[in-house]
Design a protein around this motif. Sequence first.
Motif, short mmCIF file in Angstrom:
data_model
loop_
_atom_site.label_atom_id
_atom_site.label_comp_id
_atom_site.label_asym_id
_atom_site.label_seq_id
_atom_site.Cartn_x
_atom_site.Cartn_y
_atom_site.Cartn_z
N ALA A 79 0.82 -1.21 0.00
CA ALA A 79 0.00 0.00 0.00
C ALA A 79 0.86 1.26 0.00
O ALA A 79 2.00 1.26 0.46
CB ALA A 79 -0.90 -0.01 1.23
N ASP A 80 0.30 2.33 -0.51
CA ASP A 80 0.93 3.64 -0.47
C ASP A 80 0.73 4.17 0.95
O ASP A 80 -0.22 4.90 1.24
CB ASP A 80 0.28 4.54 -1.51
N LYS A 81 1.64 3.75 1.83
CA LYS A 81 1.41 3.89 3.26
C LYS A 81 2.74 4.08 3.98
O LYS A 81 3.77 3.57 3.55
CB LYS A 81 0.73 2.60 3.71
N ILE A 82 2.71 4.81 5.11
CA ILE A 82 3.87 4.98 5.97
C ILE A 82 3.50 4.52 7.37
O ILE A 82 2.38 4.77 7.83
CB ILE A 82 4.37 6.44 5.98
N THR A 83 4.41 3.82 8.01
CA THR A 83 4.22 3.37 9.39
C THR A 83 5.43 3.83 10.21
O THR A 83 6.57 3.62 9.79
CB THR A 83 4.09 1.84 9.46
N SER A 112 0.25 5.57 9.87
CA SER A 112 -0.01 5.13 11.24
C SER A 112 1.25 5.35 12.07
O SER A 112 2.37 5.26 11.56
CB SER A 112 -0.42 3.66 11.29
N ILE A 113 1.02 5.69 13.33
CA ILE A 113 2.12 5.87 14.28
C ILE A 113 1.87 4.93 15.45
O ILE A 113 0.81 4.98 16.09
CB ILE A 113 2.24 7.32 14.79
N PHE A 114 2.85 4.07 15.73
CA PHE A 114 2.81 3.13 16.84
C PHE A 114 3.57 3.76 18.00
O PHE A 114 4.79 3.88 17.97
CB PHE A 114 3.46 1.81 16.40
N VAL A 119 2.76 -5.60 19.31
CA VAL A 119 3.73 -5.44 18.24
C VAL A 119 3.28 -6.10 16.93
O VAL A 119 3.62 -5.65 15.84
CB VAL A 119 5.13 -5.94 18.69
N GLY A 120 2.48 -7.15 17.02
CA GLY A 120 2.00 -7.82 15.81
C GLY A 120 1.22 -6.88 14.91
O GLY A 120 1.32 -6.95 13.68
N THR A 121 0.44 -5.99 15.51
CA THR A 121 -0.31 -5.02 14.72
C THR A 121 0.65 -4.08 13.99
O THR A 121 0.47 -3.79 12.81
CB THR A 121 -1.27 -4.22 15.61
N PHE A 122 1.68 -3.62 14.72
CA PHE A 122 2.69 -2.78 14.06
C PHE A 122 3.36 -3.53 12.92
O PHE A 122 3.53 -2.97 11.83
CB PHE A 122 3.76 -2.29 15.04
N VAL A 123 3.75 -4.78 13.15
CA VAL A 123 4.45 -5.56 12.11
C VAL A 123 3.58 -5.69 10.86
O VAL A 123 4.06 -5.53 9.74
CB VAL A 123 4.89 -6.93 12.65
N LEU A 124 2.29 -5.96 11.04
CA LEU A 124 1.39 -6.05 9.89
C LEU A 124 1.27 -4.71 9.16
O LEU A 124 1.25 -4.66 7.93
CB LEU A 124 0.00 -6.54 10.31
N SER A 135 8.72 2.63 6.40
CA SER A 135 8.65 2.38 7.84
C SER A 135 9.80 3.13 8.50
O SER A 135 10.94 3.05 8.04
CB SER A 135 8.78 0.89 8.15
N LEU A 136 9.50 3.84 9.57
CA LEU A 136 10.50 4.62 10.29
C LEU A 136 10.47 4.30 11.77
O LEU A 136 9.42 4.01 12.33
CB LEU A 136 10.25 6.12 10.10
#
Length: 139
Positions: free
Chosen positions: A2-6, A35-37, A123-128, A136-137
Amino acid sequence: MADKITIVLHSGDMDKVYSALIIANGALSMGMEASIFFTFWGLQRLKKGGLDKGPLSKMHMLGLGKWMVKNRMKKVNVASLDRMLTDFKELGGKILACDMTMEIMGIKKEDLREDLISDYCAVGTFVLEAKNSKVSLFI
């Protein structure tokens, strides 16, 4: 993919929280998902009244450095952290709160700004999220 940043926000230092929000809001304005974890000291900034707390990571100088930076930011009309976080959420950004960190640090849901949090997760949600992101940063 996806055109996405985490982003993982591990630090609660003011300048690092700003960095995460500037990047994430920039991505949203370019049509990306974001999304920001929030984990460990980053999670402390989601506490009620906690967003503006915490040191400047460099040149803090017993609070004088932070005061100077905040004054410079005000002069050039940089939005407050609260405004940036609210904008992030309103623009569709996801705020993920690490529930393991909450347990470790004794933080309860009612201690946090629940109006901003999209999910309490592990953490699993972040990993997905990261697995399906182009960027990813770790901040």
